[in-house]
Write a protein that holds these residues in place. Structure first.
Motif, mmCIF file in Angstrom:
data_model
loop_
_atom_site.group_PDB
_atom_site.id
_atom_site.type_symbol
_atom_site.label_atom_id
_atom_site.label_comp_id
_atom_site.label_asym_id
_atom_site.label_seq_id
_atom_site.Cartn_x
_atom_site.Cartn_y
_atom_site.Cartn_z
ATOM 1 N N PRO A 167 1.073 -0.837 0.263
ATOM 2 C CA PRO A 167 -0.016 0.114 -0.067
ATOM 3 C C PRO A 167 0.966 1.140 -0.323
ATOM 4 O O PRO A 167 2.160 1.365 0.709
ATOM 5 C CB PRO A 167 -0.458 -0.007 1.126
ATOM 6 C CG PRO A 167 0.323 -1.219 2.500
ATOM 7 C CD PRO A 167 0.448 -1.668 1.107
ATOM 8 N N ALA A 168 0.538 2.053 -1.106
ATOM 9 C CA ALA A 168 1.601 3.250 -0.871
ATOM 10 C C ALA A 168 0.620 4.194 0.582
ATOM 11 O O ALA A 168 0.182 3.794 1.176
ATOM 12 C CB ALA A 168 0.522 4.719 -1.610
ATOM 13 N N PRO A 169 1.875 5.362 1.116
ATOM 14 C CA PRO A 169 1.905 5.377 2.259
ATOM 15 C C PRO A 169 1.241 6.366 2.735
ATOM 16 O O PRO A 169 0.515 7.251 1.697
ATOM 17 C CB PRO A 169 3.453 6.175 2.123
ATOM 18 C CG PRO A 169 3.724 6.263 1.279
ATOM 19 C CD PRO A 169 3.211 5.503 0.452
ATOM 20 N N THR A 170 0.366 6.531 3.229
ATOM 21 C CA THR A 170 -0.636 7.882 3.791
ATOM 22 C C THR A 170 -0.176 8.935 3.510
ATOM 23 O O THR A 170 0.837 9.525 5.075
ATOM 24 C CB THR A 170 -1.441 7.170 4.958
ATOM 25 O OG1 THR A 170 -2.238 5.829 4.661
ATOM 26 C CG2 THR A 170 -2.711 8.645 4.998
ATOM 27 N N VAL A 171 0.170 10.101 3.264
ATOM 28 C CA VAL A 171 0.116 11.867 3.137
ATOM 29 C C VAL A 171 -0.344 11.774 4.092
ATOM 30 O O VAL A 171 -2.113 11.961 3.641
ATOM 31 C CB VAL A 171 0.693 11.753 1.830
ATOM 32 C CG1 VAL A 171 1.636 13.694 2.294
ATOM 33 C CG2 VAL A 171 1.361 11.226 1.692
ATOM 34 N N THR A 172 -0.431 12.635 5.406
ATOM 35 C CA THR A 172 -1.280 13.544 5.797
ATOM 36 C C THR A 172 -1.263 15.389 5.705
ATOM 37 O O THR A 172 -0.397 15.874 5.876
ATOM 38 C CB THR A 172 -1.497 13.062 7.795
ATOM 39 O OG1 THR A 172 -1.282 12.197 7.332
ATOM 40 C CG2 THR A 172 -2.719 13.838 7.936
#
Length: 207
Positions: free
Chosen positions: A86-91
């Motif tokens: 999964p792609a990293p979550t960017v906040t």
């Protein structure tokens, strides 16, 4: 010579053989009818060879059209069955703009109780402020901000007032209220003076 040897056979060796008869003269060129017989078959032979070459070229083209180009089969490598990571979550944090500070609305001084006079001074005076309040017969000193003072109403008083003088800077408001009537004042900066006053009428009213 011996008498026992046999006699020689054939002509004597000293006799030469007669020369061969001469050959008849050969013709140097063919007659026209003979040349025609030679040229016509040669021309037919050349035409046949040309037709054979042309036919061979057409046969090659026909054979090339009849035989389609070979098919090329490309076998693709089967995709991996493993699920991609999964792609990293960017906040993303957005800073909300600060709400504008609303100026405090000026509130009218509340009505004074019957037979009472109310004096008020409020605002900002970093360098200090001199406050005086009272009537034509009383002159009192006030201190600090905000300030609220209450006096008993005198029917014979000619006026009630309040003043506040700034001492080098600031922003102040002042008010005086008598029998439900209110007067206000404002001063800002330097040594300006905030002043508010109510005057008594002939019939006991205040303006």
């Amino acid at each position: 010579m011996s008498h026992n040897q046999p006699p020689p056979v054939g002509p004597p060796s000293w006799i030469e053989a007669p020369p061969p008869p001469p050959m008849p003269p050969q013709p140097t060129s063919l007659p026209k009818w003979a040349r025609k017989r030679v040229l016509i078959p040669a021309a037919v032979l050349l035409l046949g060879i040309g037709a054979g070459i042309g036919g061979s070229g057409d046969d090659q083209k026909t054979a090339a059209a009849a035989n389609p180009a070979p098919r090329v089969t490309v076998t693709a490598t089967a995709a991996s069955k493993e699920k991609p990571a999964p792609a990293p979550t960017v906040t993303v944090t957005k800073t909300a703009p600060a709400a504008p500070v609303k100026a405090t609305p000026k509130k009218a001084a509340p009505a004074a109780p019957k037979d009472k006079v109310v004096f008020k001074v409020w605002g900002s005076a970093p360098a200090g402020v001199d406050i005086t309040y009272g009537s034509d017969s009383d002159n009192l000193q006030g201190r600090g901000l905000p300030m609220t003072k209450t006096l008993t109403l005198k029917n014979d008083a000619l006026y009630y007032d309040v003043t506040a003088q700034l001492q080098g800077g600031g922003d102040v408001h002042c008010s005086v209220t008598v029998d439900g009537k209110t007067k206000t004042g404002h001063a800002s900066g330097g040594y300006n003076i905030c002043s508010a006053q109510l005057n008594g009428g002939l019939f006991g009213d205040w303006s």
